[in-house]
Design an enzyme around this catalytic site. Structure first.
Site, short mmCIF file in Angstrom:
data_model
loop_
_atom_site.label_atom_id
_atom_site.label_comp_id
_atom_site.label_asym_id
_atom_site.label_seq_id
_atom_site.Cartn_x
_atom_site.Cartn_y
_atom_site.Cartn_z
N SER A 141 -3.04 -8.63 -14.74
CA SER A 141 -1.84 -9.45 -14.87
C SER A 141 -2.03 -10.48 -15.99
CB SER A 141 -1.51 -10.11 -13.53
OG SER A 141 -0.23 -10.65 -13.54
N ARG A 211 7.46 -19.46 -5.33
CA ARG A 211 6.47 -18.48 -4.87
C ARG A 211 7.14 -17.28 -4.20
NH1 ARG A 211 1.54 -16.30 -5.72
NH2 ARG A 211 0.55 -15.64 -3.77
N ASP A 307 4.36 -0.56 -10.22
CA ASP A 307 4.40 -1.93 -10.74
C ASP A 307 5.65 -2.10 -11.60
OD1 ASP A 307 3.98 -4.40 -11.92
OD2 ASP A 307 1.98 -3.94 -12.67
N HIS A 340 2.59 -4.35 -8.20
CA HIS A 340 1.74 -5.10 -9.14
C HIS A 340 0.45 -5.60 -8.49
CE1 HIS A 340 0.82 -7.53 -12.64
NE2 HIS A 340 0.72 -8.61 -11.88
N ASP A 341 0.54 -6.01 -7.23
CA ASP A 341 -0.63 -6.56 -6.54
C ASP A 341 -1.71 -5.52 -6.29
OD1 ASP A 341 -0.21 -9.22 -6.46
OD2 ASP A 341 0.39 -9.33 -4.35
#
Length: 368
Positions: A141, A211, A307, A340-341
């Site tokens: 990232s 967040r 992602d 993405h994580d």
């Protein structure tokens, strides 16, 4: 580590500081030749605590499962370095640092930072550790942006580079999500024009919303559907109101709330802005293929199929440029629903790819 270079540290925005602080952790032992060092670059809200327990949250570090004797990042073999980026809030110079001119936290007076500023601070750290050349720079990232910046600007200071789920420039969509987060923080009255540390306030709701918004982008539609579906939270029927009905709502609120307990809102503004400004071609005033022309660095580029924050297409742009530059590059798109994580999770295909790359690079370099 407090670092005071011969000349003031100059930020891309033009501001200068006499010295900076870089907070870091190391794992493993630096060999006598100082040739086994790997710099691991963290993501937007990560930090230097690679393995736990984290001093603030008490939770395991962000790559806990990958670090240790015999693991992917074998601490019997490699010397791992992880630094908190400048602009961060876990010890490196940032908005929470004390401004010597006022003896108060910088707050919004801290210089606006860039990815290149972060890398220059890391170079000072590596110099201070007495390491001339890193074996590898790895990051996911935002950390991937730092890895690319390292390879572009200091190609003789690293042997290998692994940019993971990242891009050579931040997309309009990603800038848009960051702006939503920043506005959530800055329109919270608790932000107090960026001086909440002096005012005794805190933009809890704004930071939590920032967040929550960002967290959705770290996941995938399929992953969210599989994990939560439309299941209700501790009830059998919908409530016909705006309290929590669905499990996914409870999950996001929890993510938002816990984030406010460990992260500084101004750091969030500064670091997201640094990512927004990242554009390798614009910064170097030349095409990617020219930036990496004749590079001696070996690359391993990794993306994840689900992602949507940094889709595979972004990685292919990097790979095509490296191919055009006749660089030594390998590329893998890992099939996964975790979004993405995925770079933080147990993804065996991803881990096997990185292990193969590191083993191959170590054999080729022959200096470990």
């Amino acid at each position: 580590m407090d670092i005071r270079p011969d000349a003031p540290f100059r930020f891309d925005c033009g501001a200068e500081m006499a010295g900076i602080t870089v907070a870091y952790q190391t794992y493993g032992t630096l060999n006598a030749a100082k040739s086994n060092a790997i710099l691991l670059c963290h993501g937007l809200t990560g930090d230097q605590y690679l393995v736990g327990p984290h001093p603030v949250t008490g939770k395991p570090g962000w790559w806990e499962d990958l670090v240790g004797p015999g693991k992917l990042y074998d601490t019997d073999r490699y010397f791992l370095i992880v630094s908190n980026v400048i602009g961060g809030c876990l010890g490196s110079s940032g908005p929470k640092s004390i401004n010597p001119a006022t003896q108060k936290p910088y707050g919004i007076d801290f210089p606006v930072i860039t990815i290149a500023d972060m890398v220059r601070a890391q170079v000072l750290l590596i110099d201070a550790l007495g390491i001339d050349k890193l074996f590898c720079v790895i990051g996911g990232s935002m950390g991937g942006m730092l890895a690319l910046e390292w390879a572009a600007r200091y190609p003789t200071r690293l042997y290998a580079c692994a940019p993971i789920c990242t891009a050579a420039r931040h997309s309009a969509q990603n800038i848009a999500f960051h702006e939503i987060g920043r506005q959530a923080i800055m329109t919270d009255v608790g932000w107090s024009e960026g001086r909440y540390l002096d005012a005794g306030t805190f933009p809890v709701k704004g930071l939590a919303v920032a967040r929550m918004t960002a967290h959705v982008t770290y996941l995938s539609q399929a992953g969210l559907q599989e994990k939560f579906g439309r299941r209700l939270q501790n009830k059998k029927e919908i409530g016909f109101g705006f309290d929590i009905d669905f499990q996914v709502e409870s999950y996001l609120r929890h993510q938002g709330q816990t984030f406010t307990e460990r992260f500084d809102p101004n750091s969030y503004l500064y670091i997201t802005r640094a990512m927004d400004y990242f554009d390798l071609e614009a910064d170097h005033a030349k095409p990617l293929s020219q930036i990496f022309r004749d590079t001696p660095v070996r690359f391993c580029v990794v993306s994840f199929s689900s992602d949507w924050l940094f889709p595979t297409a972004e990685s292919r742009i990097i790979v095509r440029a490296l191919n055009a530059a006749a660089a030594n590059v390998s590329f893998t798109e890992v099939e996964t629903d975790t979004g993405h994580d995925a770079f933080l999770l147990d993804e065996p295909a991803f881990h096997a790819t990185l292990k193969g790359f590191l083993d191959g690079a170590a054999r080729a370099w022959g200096q470990l």
